[in-house]
Design an enzyme around this catalytic site. Sequence first.
Site, PDB file in Angstrom:
ATOM      1  N   THR A 176      33.203  33.994  43.922  1.00 53.84           N
ATOM      2  CA  THR A 176      33.677  33.611  45.247  1.00 53.84           C
ATOM      3  C   THR A 176      35.089  34.154  45.407  1.00 53.84           C
ATOM      4  O   THR A 176      35.861  34.165  44.459  1.00 53.84           O
ATOM      5  CB  THR A 176      33.689  32.081  45.394  1.00 53.84           C
ATOM      6  OG1 THR A 176      32.346  31.617  45.396  1.00 53.84           O
ATOM      7  CG2 THR A 176      34.351  31.652  46.696  1.00 53.84           C
ATOM      8  N   VAL A 177      35.458  34.605  46.600  1.00 55.38           N
ATOM      9  CA  VAL A 177      36.759  35.238  46.773  1.00 55.38           C
ATOM     10  C   VAL A 177      37.664  34.413  47.678  1.00 55.38           C
ATOM     11  O   VAL A 177      37.200  33.601  48.489  1.00 55.38           O
ATOM     12  CB  VAL A 177      36.625  36.664  47.333  1.00 55.38           C
ATOM     13  CG1 VAL A 177      35.671  37.486  46.482  1.00 55.38           C
ATOM     14  CG2 VAL A 177      36.161  36.659  48.789  1.00 55.38           C
TER      15      VAL A 177
END
Length: 366
Positions: A196-197
């Site tokens: 996840t960013v």
Amino acid sequence: MAGFVAVHTGAGNCIDETKYQRVIKEACIRATDILRNGGSAVDACEAAIIRLENCGYTNAGYGSNLCMDGSVQCDAAIMNGSTLNFGACTNVSRVKNPIQLARQICEAQSNPQLLERIPPMVLAGTGAERYADEVGCSMVADSSLMISSKAKFQFNHYKSKYDLVVGSRNNKAASEEPVPVPEASNEVELAASLDTVGAVCVDGAGNTAAGCSSGGILLKVPGRVGQAATYGAGCWATDTDDLAIATCTTGNGEYLMKTLLAREICNGAFTSDCAVTSLHKTFTQKFLDSPLLPQQQDLYAGALTLLYYPKQSSGEVMWSHTTQSFCVGYMATTQKVPKFVHSPLPTYSVPGRSCVVNGHNFHLRI
């Protein structure tokens, strides 16, 4: 113009951090270029996350984890610390860059609506996609174009393991003879918390922004909403005369939503004189020891936090996580090259049961 940006590609069990190093640095460079040219913290935050969404390695945008039925559904959110506006989208499959749609929703919070209607803060599914198309977001003709080879490989690998476990249990139930049932591997849990960013940023005016983007957990139920689209859980930003703070989280989405970890991190910083102490206390008291979460289970989370003190024109970027590792990068407009950090959990610490906090000081020339 001055500014500072930091990005992450998820807290998890990163075996090969080199595949994230290049895209993290590229995201930092893209964001600082925008800041140098007078762009806002929101502009830079959005641009950094777009680069991370497009790389194909991360669990965001192109490359997002697939649902149990093999479809792709993305979440994203962004928050403006100066206006406190928040915008998010969830379960979108044809928006090329979900963070772009989240930003449009966030900006619309300040626009007056006909008949005194209240602008939406979160949009979902086909309605969100229609809105994205209307406001000029980049779209793809078919959702299959959002599926990377990495995401397809991981889906096939873990789906076959899942089907094997289910099939064995069904056979055992139908047979009088006991049939050995393979134990479900915790690899799925670890893989699900990867990639996840997020990004946090402060611009030359001292305004902050925080954003996040995610494809959600691997093999999730279609329609599931994760922390990346949840107010107070995935990202938070608040600016005051004494302290401006922005944070973005990653990890077990349901646990981040139950504890509203992003908002708790920011609230804790306002009542502490030490950022390290504040973060460690929040992770321990508000997450690992939270009565809202199962105490017999490993609890995975990570957060990237930026604190800026306007009167000193200086700040701190902090990363904290309970996972085995965390890949982050940061860059000030005064730097020639970005800094990449692969943060491991200390060898004596137990993943999911303890946390580590680290960081770096920075100064803005305004």
